[in-house]
Write a protein that holds these residues in place. Sequence first.
Motif, PDB file in Angstrom:
ATOM      1  N   LEU A 376       0.833  -1.202   0.000  1.00 38.25           N
ATOM      2  CA  LEU A 376       0.000   0.000   0.000  1.00 38.25           C
ATOM      3  C   LEU A 376       0.871   1.256   0.000  1.00 38.25           C
ATOM      4  CD1 LEU A 376      -2.715   1.412   0.152  1.00 38.25           C
ATOM      5  CD2 LEU A 376      -2.721   1.038   2.626  1.00 38.25           C
ATOM      6  N   GLN A 377       1.908   1.258   0.819  1.00 35.17           N
ATOM      7  CA  GLN A 377       2.835   2.394   0.829  1.00 35.17           C
ATOM      8  C   GLN A 377       3.450   2.603  -0.555  1.00 35.17           C
ATOM      9  OE1 GLN A 377       4.412   4.652   2.878  1.00 35.17           O
ATOM     10  NE2 GLN A 377       3.889   4.117   4.992  1.00 35.17           N
ATOM     11  N   THR A 378       3.876   1.503  -1.178  1.00 36.59           N
ATOM     12  CA  THR A 378       4.493   1.589  -2.505  1.00 36.59           C
ATOM     13  C   THR A 378       3.516   2.142  -3.530  1.00 36.59           C
ATOM     14  OG1 THR A 378       5.982  -0.258  -2.008  1.00 36.59           O
ATOM     15  CG2 THR A 378       5.608   0.258  -4.339  1.00 36.59           C
ATOM     16  N   MET A 379       2.253   1.684  -3.482  1.00 39.94           N
ATOM     17  CA  MET A 379       1.253   2.167  -4.434  1.00 39.94           C
ATOM     18  C   MET A 379       0.993   3.654  -4.253  1.00 39.94           C
ATOM     19  SD  MET A 379      -2.743   1.072  -5.042  1.00 39.94           S
ATOM     20  CE  MET A 379      -2.442  -0.194  -6.276  1.00 39.94           C
ATOM     21  N   LEU A 380       0.865   4.106  -3.009  1.00 37.28           N
ATOM     22  CA  LEU A 380       0.607   5.520  -2.763  1.00 37.28           C
ATOM     23  C   LEU A 380       1.765   6.381  -3.275  1.00 37.28           C
ATOM     24  CD1 LEU A 380      -0.968   5.338   0.808  1.00 37.28           C
ATOM     25  CD2 LEU A 380      -2.116   6.167  -1.264  1.00 37.28           C
ATOM     26  N   LYS A 381       2.990   5.951  -3.010  1.00 34.12           N
ATOM     27  CA  LYS A 381       4.145   6.703  -3.500  1.00 34.12           C
ATOM     28  C   LYS A 381       4.212   6.708  -5.024  1.00 34.12           C
ATOM     29  CE  LYS A 381       7.005   5.869   0.596  1.00 34.12           C
ATOM     30  NZ  LYS A 381       8.213   5.188   1.119  1.00 34.12           N
ATOM     31  N   SER A 382       3.879   5.554  -5.637  1.00 38.47           N
ATOM     32  CA  SER A 382       3.898   5.460  -7.100  1.00 38.47           C
ATOM     33  C   SER A 382       2.851   6.381  -7.720  1.00 38.47           C
ATOM     34  CB  SER A 382       3.656   4.013  -7.527  1.00 38.47           C
ATOM     35  OG  SER A 382       3.564   3.905  -8.933  1.00 38.47           O
ATOM     36  N   LEU A 383       1.643   6.378  -7.161  1.00 40.05           N
ATOM     37  CA  LEU A 383       0.581   7.247  -7.676  1.00 40.05           C
ATOM     38  C   LEU A 383       0.967   8.716  -7.514  1.00 40.05           C
ATOM     39  CD1 LEU A 383      -2.567   5.351  -6.354  1.00 40.05           C
ATOM     40  CD2 LEU A 383      -1.919   5.673  -8.762  1.00 40.05           C
ATOM     41  N   ARG A 384       1.592   9.035  -6.391  1.00 39.34           N
ATOM     42  CA  ARG A 384       1.988  10.435  -6.195  1.00 39.34           C
ATOM     43  C   ARG A 384       2.991  10.850  -7.258  1.00 39.34           C
ATOM     44  NH1 ARG A 384       5.024  14.474  -4.828  1.00 39.34           N
ATOM     45  NH2 ARG A 384       4.723  15.737  -2.948  1.00 39.34           N
TER      46      ARG A 384
END
Length: 390
Positions: A376-384
């Motif tokens: 989830l952390q990785t996805m949020l950073k990727s989307l940002r």
Amino acid sequence: MTINTLISFLGKGKADPQTGYRTATYRFDAGFSRRVAFFGMALTEYLKPDRLVLVGTAGSMWDVFFERAGDDDAMLQLMAAVEAGEVTQDMLDLPRRELARQLGMDVDCLLIPYARDAGDQAEILRLLAGVVQPGECLSLDVTHGFRHLPMLALVAARYLSRVVGVKVEQLYYGALEMTTPEGETPVLKLGGLLKMLDWVDALATYDKDGDYGVFARLLAEDGMAKGDADLLTRAAYFERTGNPVRARETLSTVFSSVEAHRGALGGLFRETLKKRISWFRRGKRDDWELSLADAYRDRGDYLRAATFMYEAFVTRACNERSDDPTDFELRKKSYASARAQQPEVAKLEYLRNSLAHGVRPRADQEARTLDDEGRLQTMLKSLRNKLFKP
């Protein structure tokens, strides 16, 4: 009725062959001083508590309250046990009864281990918790205990406050090493250490959940006008209810008061607090929202992180179309237009909705993402990175 209790630590003194402790004249204030061997007795007279709890080890000077001459068997047994470091809890009934008679108040005597290791230290906290009740007001005297016990007493004060629900009013120390040339020993009040711990707790609370309203009471107690301090609580409320515009307006009003504050403790933490609430100074509304998204992601508040990131995207879309970002219908139109150009934002929208409603996405890959914090952390950073390119 509130019970006021004094907890006084006993040490092992040999400075005086008759009293054990060296006699000193303790100066409390301009109108009160007492010459005694055991500081706790003078403090008891000064505070007039409802109850006294004496705390000491098997080698503490439990016989300091009695004349050393005499042939009372129980007294002789206690004195011998003190000398050998073999006092038991049963032996303490004698000083308990005698002090209760002398002082005209309830007295408890508590035998504790020497706090040599974590097990001993935890046991002392447990024993102290067993002799106080929720709602009691405590004062602690750390003058005569072993040198390491004042550190434990500070922890105990915080533990009893948080776990039992007592109110610790003050810590006292008769500073014999600061005795003046005139022969008076100053009495120090160390309650400021507890206030410092309150500030440290507030910083930890903020780092955990982002609620800087926890500083309001502390700033007011430290001398800031209450109306100004309360603005922090109000700003935190607006931020945590998804209204960064009102939060920014409120923070911009109180920030100058925070900068100008020179209270003893607030001044110590001022720069740290300024850093934590300075997001409102960054650029436009989408910058504020994105800054909040980053902060909430870092502290593990993923619903707020996804929500603020989504709102930052919509606000930026409005700005690019010169639409009013405060108009709900225009935000919808701007978002629809931007989504057509950046379809990746749909993942953010679905993620926000899944977090808000507790419903897992249908796609297996997205469901696995929500089942693992690292993903989830990785996805949020990727989307940002994809949605907010420099």
